[in-house]
Each structure stands twice: as C-alpha cells, then as structure tokens.
Design a protein around this motif. Structure first.
Motif, PDB file in Angstrom:
ATOM      1  N   PRO A 148       0.826  -1.213   0.000  1.00  0.00           N
ATOM      2  CA  PRO A 148       0.000   0.000   0.000  1.00  0.00           C
ATOM      3  C   PRO A 148       0.858   1.261   0.000  1.00  0.00           C
ATOM      4  CG  PRO A 148      -0.764  -1.569   1.656  1.00  0.00           C
ATOM      5  CD  PRO A 148       0.555  -2.077   1.166  1.00  0.00           C
ATOM      6  N   LYS A 149       0.371   2.269  -0.740  1.00  0.00           N
ATOM      7  CA  LYS A 149       1.092   3.531  -0.831  1.00  0.00           C
ATOM      8  C   LYS A 149       0.194   4.677  -0.408  1.00  0.00           C
ATOM      9  CE  LYS A 149       4.920   3.162  -4.067  1.00  0.00           C
ATOM     10  NZ  LYS A 149       5.263   1.764  -3.817  1.00  0.00           N
ATOM     11  N   TRP A 150       0.732   5.527   0.462  1.00  0.00           N
ATOM     12  CA  TRP A 150       0.118   6.800   0.834  1.00  0.00           C
ATOM     13  C   TRP A 150       0.875   7.878   0.073  1.00  0.00           C
ATOM     14  CZ3 TRP A 150      -3.918   6.753   4.380  1.00  0.00           C
ATOM     15  CH2 TRP A 150      -4.078   5.589   5.141  1.00  0.00           C
ATOM     16  N   ILE A 151       0.163   8.686  -0.720  1.00  0.00           N
ATOM     17  CA  ILE A 151       0.806   9.653  -1.588  1.00  0.00           C
ATOM     18  C   ILE A 151       0.187  11.031  -1.344  1.00  0.00           C
ATOM     19  CG2 ILE A 151       1.359  10.263  -3.973  1.00  0.00           C
ATOM     20  CD1 ILE A 151       0.878   7.290  -4.685  1.00  0.00           C
ATOM     21  N   SER A 152       1.018  11.977  -0.942  1.00  0.00           N
ATOM     22  CA  SER A 152       0.563  13.344  -0.698  1.00  0.00           C
ATOM     23  C   SER A 152       0.670  14.151  -1.990  1.00  0.00           C
ATOM     24  CB  SER A 152       1.413  13.992   0.398  1.00  0.00           C
ATOM     25  OG  SER A 152       1.032  15.337   0.597  1.00  0.00           O
ATOM     26  N   VAL A 153      -0.462  14.751  -2.384  1.00  0.00           N
ATOM     27  CA  VAL A 153      -0.538  15.489  -3.646  1.00  0.00           C
ATOM     28  C   VAL A 153      -0.975  16.918  -3.368  1.00  0.00           C
ATOM     29  CG1 VAL A 153      -1.739  15.643  -5.852  1.00  0.00           C
ATOM     30  CG2 VAL A 153      -1.103  13.407  -4.950  1.00  0.00           C
ATOM     31  N   SER A 154      -0.270  17.875  -3.964  1.00  0.00           N
ATOM     32  CA  SER A 154      -0.642  19.276  -3.827  1.00  0.00           C
ATOM     33  C   SER A 154      -0.198  20.044  -5.064  1.00  0.00           C
ATOM     34  CB  SER A 154       0.009  19.890  -2.578  1.00  0.00           C
ATOM     35  OG  SER A 154      -0.339  21.244  -2.436  1.00  0.00           O
ATOM     36  N   GLY A 160       5.220  13.896  -1.419  1.00  0.00           N
ATOM     37  CA  GLY A 160       5.937  12.821  -0.743  1.00  0.00           C
ATOM     38  C   GLY A 160       5.060  11.580  -0.733  1.00  0.00           C
ATOM     39  N   PHE A 161       5.662  10.448  -0.356  1.00  0.00           N
ATOM     40  CA  PHE A 161       4.874   9.220  -0.285  1.00  0.00           C
ATOM     41  C   PHE A 161       5.546   8.240   0.665  1.00  0.00           C
ATOM     42  CE2 PHE A 161       7.824   8.767  -3.823  1.00  0.00           C
ATOM     43  CZ  PHE A 161       8.263   7.445  -3.782  1.00  0.00           C
ATOM     44  N   ARG A 162       4.755   7.251   1.107  1.00  0.00           N
ATOM     45  CA  ARG A 162       5.283   6.197   1.967  1.00  0.00           C
ATOM     46  C   ARG A 162       4.642   4.877   1.564  1.00  0.00           C
ATOM     47  NH1 ARG A 162       4.716   6.660   7.877  1.00  0.00           N
ATOM     48  NH2 ARG A 162       4.414   4.411   7.878  1.00  0.00           N
ATOM     49  N   THR A 163       5.460   3.831   1.561  1.00  0.00           N
ATOM     50  CA  THR A 163       5.025   2.498   1.151  1.00  0.00           C
ATOM     51  C   THR A 163       5.204   1.537   2.312  1.00  0.00           C
ATOM     52  OG1 THR A 163       5.893   3.005  -1.053  1.00  0.00           O
ATOM     53  CG2 THR A 163       5.303   0.725  -0.616  1.00  0.00           C
ATOM     54  N   SER A 164       4.271   0.594   2.455  1.00  0.00           N
ATOM     55  CA  SER A 164       4.393  -0.410   3.509  1.00  0.00           C
ATOM     56  C   SER A 164       4.300  -1.811   2.908  1.00  0.00           C
ATOM     57  CB  SER A 164       3.300  -0.221   4.563  1.00  0.00           C
ATOM     58  OG  SER A 164       2.030  -0.489   4.008  1.00  0.00           O
ATOM     59  N   LEU A 165       4.638  -2.807   3.717  1.00  0.00           N
ATOM     60  CA  LEU A 165       4.573  -4.205   3.309  1.00  0.00           C
ATOM     61  C   LEU A 165       3.294  -4.880   3.793  1.00  0.00           C
ATOM     62  CD1 LEU A 165       8.219  -5.463   3.984  1.00  0.00           C
ATOM     63  CD2 LEU A 165       7.100  -5.358   1.768  1.00  0.00           C
ATOM     64  N   SER A 233      -5.776  -9.318   9.468  1.00  0.00           N
ATOM     65  CA  SER A 233      -5.802  -8.209   8.514  1.00  0.00           C
ATOM     66  C   SER A 233      -5.974  -6.880   9.239  1.00  0.00           C
ATOM     67  CB  SER A 233      -6.933  -8.417   7.504  1.00  0.00           C
ATOM     68  OG  SER A 233      -7.029  -7.323   6.614  1.00  0.00           O
ATOM     69  N   GLY A 234      -6.902  -6.846  10.201  1.00  0.00           N
ATOM     70  CA  GLY A 234      -7.148  -5.614  10.935  1.00  0.00           C
ATOM     71  C   GLY A 234      -5.942  -5.140  11.718  1.00  0.00           C
ATOM     72  N   LEU A 235      -5.232  -6.058  12.360  1.00  0.00           N
ATOM     73  CA  LEU A 235      -4.040  -5.681  13.126  1.00  0.00           C
ATOM     74  C   LEU A 235      -2.985  -5.044  12.224  1.00  0.00           C
ATOM     75  CD1 LEU A 235      -3.690  -8.795  15.459  1.00  0.00           C
ATOM     76  CD2 LEU A 235      -3.993  -6.430  16.234  1.00  0.00           C
ATOM     77  N   LEU A 236      -2.760  -5.643  11.067  1.00  0.00           N
ATOM     78  CA  LEU A 236      -1.746  -5.119  10.151  1.00  0.00           C
ATOM     79  C   LEU A 236      -2.157  -3.762   9.580  1.00  0.00           C
ATOM     80  CD1 LEU A 236      -0.830  -8.421   8.276  1.00  0.00           C
ATOM     81  CD2 LEU A 236       0.528  -7.245  10.016  1.00  0.00           C
ATOM     82  N   ILE A 237      -3.410  -3.654   9.165  1.00  0.00           N
ATOM     83  CA  ILE A 237      -3.880  -2.382   8.618  1.00  0.00           C
ATOM     84  C   ILE A 237      -3.921  -1.313   9.709  1.00  0.00           C
ATOM     85  CG2 ILE A 237      -5.926  -1.220   7.681  1.00  0.00           C
ATOM     86  CD1 ILE A 237      -6.366  -3.627   5.899  1.00  0.00           C
ATOM     87  N   GLY A 238      -4.310  -1.694  10.920  1.00  0.00           N
ATOM     88  CA  GLY A 238      -4.307  -0.736  12.025  1.00  0.00           C
ATOM     89  C   GLY A 238      -2.916  -0.201  12.306  1.00  0.00           C
ATOM     90  N   ALA A 239      -1.911  -1.085  12.286  1.00  0.00           N
ATOM     91  CA  ALA A 239      -0.533  -0.638  12.496  1.00  0.00           C
ATOM     92  C   ALA A 239      -0.076   0.272  11.358  1.00  0.00           C
ATOM     93  CB  ALA A 239       0.393  -1.851  12.611  1.00  0.00           C
ATOM     94  N   ASP A 240      -0.509  -0.035  10.128  1.00  0.00           N
ATOM     95  CA  ASP A 240      -0.205   0.828   8.978  1.00  0.00           C
ATOM     96  C   ASP A 240      -0.837   2.202   9.181  1.00  0.00           C
ATOM     97  OD1 ASP A 240       0.075   2.011   6.422  1.00  0.00           O
ATOM     98  OD2 ASP A 240      -0.021   0.069   5.441  1.00  0.00           O
ATOM     99  N   LEU A 241      -2.101   2.225   9.617  1.00  0.00           N
ATOM    100  CA  LEU A 241      -2.780   3.494   9.881  1.00  0.00           C
ATOM    101  C   LEU A 241      -2.074   4.295  10.967  1.00  0.00           C
ATOM    102  CD1 LEU A 241      -6.537   2.396   9.817  1.00  0.00           C
ATOM    103  CD2 LEU A 241      -5.399   3.868   8.161  1.00  0.00           C
ATOM    104  N   ALA A 242      -1.570   3.594  11.971  1.00  0.00           N
ATOM    105  CA  ALA A 242      -0.860   4.293  13.047  1.00  0.00           C
ATOM    106  C   ALA A 242       0.388   4.989  12.509  1.00  0.00           C
ATOM    107  CB  ALA A 242      -0.488   3.309  14.156  1.00  0.00           C
ATOM    108  N   GLY A 243       1.125   4.295  11.655  1.00  0.00           N
ATOM    109  CA  GLY A 243       2.336   4.888  11.100  1.00  0.00           C
ATOM    110  C   GLY A 243       2.048   6.021  10.128  1.00  0.00           C
ATOM    111  N   ALA A 244       0.868   5.974   9.488  1.00  0.00           N
ATOM    112  CA  ALA A 244       0.506   6.981   8.493  1.00  0.00           C
ATOM    113  C   ALA A 244      -0.490   8.000   9.034  1.00  0.00           C
ATOM    114  CB  ALA A 244      -0.082   6.295   7.261  1.00  0.00           C
ATOM    115  N   ARG A 245      -0.610   8.107  10.350  1.00  0.00           N
ATOM    116  CA  ARG A 245      -1.642   8.955  10.949  1.00  0.00           C
ATOM    117  C   ARG A 245      -1.630  10.375  10.392  1.00  0.00           C
ATOM    118  NH1 ARG A 245      -4.070   7.902  15.931  1.00  0.00           N
ATOM    119  NH2 ARG A 245      -2.343   6.488  16.408  1.00  0.00           N
TER     120      ARG A 245
END
Length: 297
Positions: A148-154, A160-165, A233-245
């Motif tokens: 998954p990629k979080w991509i900041s667009v302006s 910037g962007f961040r990728t997780s496993l 799945s929820g634990l992994l996605i929750g941890a991803d959300l925490a890092g990308a808060r």
C-alpha cells in the motif's frame, strides 16, 4: 478490430501485463492481457511477449507508451527514477530497444524519494491519471495493494509518499507461519476486523505479541478461522494506519484501486471517521498513460 490503433497503452507489472489499443481521442478499441509479467521474462523476451499480445491489432507501425515494472532494473530497460517533490509525469519517456519494424516502446519513469528512501513504478501513472480526471485535487491518495502507498498530492505535484509491506505481510503470515493453522479459511468477520484495526492502531508497538496471540486464542479460547483471518488483517492495517496517521487524520483522502482491498481499507478508514473519496485504478492508469502519450507527441 477494424482499425489500427493510433497508439497502445501498456501496464506491465511483475506478474501480469495489460494492453489497450487506443485512438488519439482516448477511446479504447481493444484490450488484451497476459500472465507474462516482468518477473517471468528475461530482457530479450519482452519484445516477443509484447508482439504476441498485440499481434491481432494490425501490422503497425505501433507506438507504445508503458508504465510499471517493465522499466525496472530487471525489466526491458531501466527507466531512471525522477525525484519528488515534483509532477507525477516527468518530462520524457525512456525508449526501450526494439527490432520489429515500426515498433517504438516508451516507458514512463518511476518516482523516488530520498529521505525516507522510497520508490514507486506504475503508481505515478495512476496519480497522473487521477489528477487529470480530478483537476485541482489536493490531499492524500491511498493505493491499496500488496504494498500500500500513501501519496501526498498538492498543486499537481507529488509532495511525498510512503510504502508499507502490509499486504505482503498478510500473505506471508497467513500462508507461511504458525498462523496458517489458525487462518484456514477465506471466511471473514467484520466485527473482528474492526477490533483488529482498533487494536493495531492503538498499540502498534504490541503488534508482534498480538499476532502470536491469534494462534494462542485459537488453541485456548476457540477463536474461529474467519475471526482470526479478519483480525490478522485488521491488526496489520491498524498498524499501517498508526504509522501513516499524519497522512489521513484531518486530511482529504481518496482510495484509488479495485476489488476487495477497496472494501477492506474503506472499512478501516471509516472506522476512524474518515469518509474517503474513491476512484477506479484502471481508469486512472489509462488516463495517466493517455496524458503521457499526449505529452510525448
């Protein structure tokens, strides 16, 4: 197909390749897919694989614009990364060597970020297409997937962007660790998923222990496979959300993808009060490749 396409759009990934016969106006005349992804080909096999795929689309000449792992170091030819911040489509395509008469093959460069180090190939084209379809859009794009990629667009640029496993970890943990004995189903439990998201988001530092806890609960408390799978799945996605808060909290967020992963990430975001906008990944890819073709004229 009754006519020769004006150009051909290609999305060449690690596992598969998709091609579309296109008109100059952006109309799709035909579509073809193959499982001959980058990971299965040597460098000299790319051109024959392409010609097999588009063989029914007339004698040519064929002008191809492609994105994805075909431009990786292990691909047809390496398309150097462009650095962010900057536009999702840098100027110019990297041209692959071809031998077939009338065939040209241009590759959209990927994007890289130096600090923290990160890279993308193919997603930049989706971002460009999304912005072409939604002019003036600013916010965070989330592209679900294996990585998954979080991509900041302006202002039309990738800031910037961040990728997780996250997706790859789910596949590895559920298929190749002790958790495979507890996650023995394709069933799903929505409540267990949301509980996992909340737990992973609240205590990401406890993730390793919580993961083993799924096995222990299945042995001692009768945790059922659909619940275990959803909580994993929820634990992994929750941890991803925490890092990308900082990327989604209070931000405008758009999900760019397709399939079941959209449902999973949509539910996770909504559980935190985020109502994401949504867009189709294939439409965005085609719009991005069309933009790249027009710029290369």
């Amino acid at each position: 197909m009754d006519r020769t396409p004006d150009w051909i759009a290609v999305d060449w990934g690690t596992s598969n390749v998709r091609a579309w016969a296109m008109t100059a106006a952006g109309e799709v005349l035909a579509e073809a897919t193959s499982d001959k992804g980058m990971g299965k080909l040597s460098r000299e096999e790319f051109e024959p694989a392409l010609l097999d795929l588009i063989g029914g689309w007339g004698p040519g000449p064929h002008r191809v614009v492609a994105c994805g792992m075909v431009g990786a170091r292990q691909g047809w030819i390496e398309a150097p990364y462009a650095r962010v911040p900057g536009p999702p489509l840098p100027q110019g395509l990297t041209m692959a060597p071809t031998t077939a008469p009338g065939l040209s093959f241009g590759i959209v460069p990927g994007l890289c970020q130096m600090d923290p180090a990160d890279v993308m190939r193919g997603e930049e084209t989706k971002v460009a297409g999304f912005l072409a379809l939604h002019p003036g859009w600013d916010g965070t794009l989330l592209l679900p997937g294996t990585h998954p990629k979080w991509i900041s667009v302006s202002a039309g640029e990738v800031v910037g962007f961040r990728t997780s496993l996250t997706g790859e970890l789910f596949a590895a943990l559920s298929g190749h660790t002790v958790l495979r004995h507890s996650v023995t189903t394709h069933g799903w439990d929505d409540a267990a998923f949301e509980a996992g998201v909340a737990e992973g988001l609240a205590r990401p530092e406890a993730l390793m222990n919580r993961l083993f806890g799924l096995r222990a609960e299945s042995l001692l408390k009768g945790l059922q496979p659909p619940e275990a799978r959803a909580r994993l799945s929820g634990l992994l996605i929750g941890a991803d959300l925490a890092g990308a808060r900082a990327w989604w909290l209070g931000a405008r967020v758009a999900l760019l993808g397709a399939g079941d992963l959209m449902d999973t990430w949509r539910a996770a975001l909504r559980s935190q009060g985020v109502q994401p906008e949504e867009a189709d990944a294939t439409q965005a890819t085609l719009a991005g490749l069309t933009e790249a073709w027009r710029r290369s004229q």
